[in-house]
Design an enzyme around this catalytic site. Sequence first.
Site, PDB file in Angstrom:
ATOM      1  N   ASP A  77       0.929  -1.156  -0.039  1.00 13.75           N
ATOM      2  CA  ASP A  77       0.031   0.009  -0.055  1.00 13.75           C
ATOM      3  C   ASP A  77       0.889   1.419   0.173  1.00 13.75           C
ATOM      4  O   ASP A  77       1.861   1.184   0.472  1.00 13.75           O
ATOM      5  CB  ASP A  77      -0.948   0.164   1.286  1.00 13.75           C
ATOM      6  N   ASN A 146      -6.988  -0.486  14.088  1.00 15.22           N
ATOM      7  CA  ASN A 146      -8.655  -0.552  14.047  1.00 15.22           C
ATOM      8  C   ASN A 146      -8.747  -1.828  13.247  1.00 15.22           C
ATOM      9  O   ASN A 146      -9.880  -2.029  12.669  1.00 15.22           O
ATOM     10  CB  ASN A 146      -9.200   0.521  13.111  1.00 15.22           C
ATOM     11  N   HIS A 148      -7.421  -3.044  10.394  1.00 15.16           N
ATOM     12  CA  HIS A 148      -7.180  -2.902   9.047  1.00 15.16           C
ATOM     13  C   HIS A 148      -6.090  -3.797   8.621  1.00 15.16           C
ATOM     14  O   HIS A 148      -4.948  -3.966   9.351  1.00 15.16           O
ATOM     15  CB  HIS A 148      -7.087  -1.507   8.288  1.00 15.16           C
ATOM     16  N   GLU A 153      -9.820  -0.731   5.286  1.00 17.92           N
ATOM     17  CA  GLU A 153     -10.505  -0.006   6.331  1.00 17.92           C
ATOM     18  C   GLU A 153     -11.613  -0.940   6.684  1.00 17.92           C
ATOM     19  O   GLU A 153     -12.203  -1.684   6.005  1.00 17.92           O
ATOM     20  CB  GLU A 153     -10.718   1.320   6.466  1.00 17.92           C
TER      21      GLU A 153
END
Length: 252
Positions: A77, A146, A148, A153
């Site tokens: 990414d 979180n 991800h 996400e």
Amino acid sequence: MVEIKLQLLLMKIFVDDTYEMMSKKAADEIIEIMQSRKKPLICTASGDSPAGLYRELVERAGKKQLDASDWFFIGLDEWVGMNENDEGSCRYHLNQQLFTPLQIAGDKICFFDGRAEDLQAECEQSEDFIHEHGGIDVAILGVGMNGHIGMNEPGTSANTHSQIINLDTTTQKVGQKYFKKEQKLTRGITLGVATLMEAHTIILLVSGKHKAEITQKIIEDEVSEKLPATLLRNHPALKIYLDADAASKIFS
């Protein structure tokens, strides 16, 4: 609950006392897989958890214990608006930690250019690179606070391939640690969940006490797109490497 227990039995989870031990064992696993294949493709994640693994690979290459000259690399990414020329970008960190020390030729690396005018073309290029090399042999992943994976996400569809995505506020906040000055981190470009699930082997690395709670969730909670890392539990060759701090809350 029965399904979750079955998944736990099928998962391969390795817990080591220290981050260094965890990194060494993950390196052993990755080298064994990569050396068993001709011109293998590895997906590389930036971040804190894989950094020790990369140090281990570089150290072994320096001692002539590893030859990665025939390896190919696909980046996981990147922040939209950044590329390898931006200090703190994903590519910048991987150049520093892995590509430059291993002297990897540029034509063996495919990485998102977050500064490109046509980001969709960047997505297509990454998918094409993966297919041209017969798929990803090993995908190295970390996990966000979180849940991800990459920049996929919470709420991301399990059917997505490479995509441009709006970043969760947690990711925007945590991501600032990679930069000397505050950055505007609103979008990312990432390999999708479906792309990662097509990899032959997935190596998930998690370290540190600050990751203990999310580690517990991704291993013990129900599989859900609300927590993308749980989707990895459906992969037949998922291997999770934890240090003792990250593993401190699982099965408690």
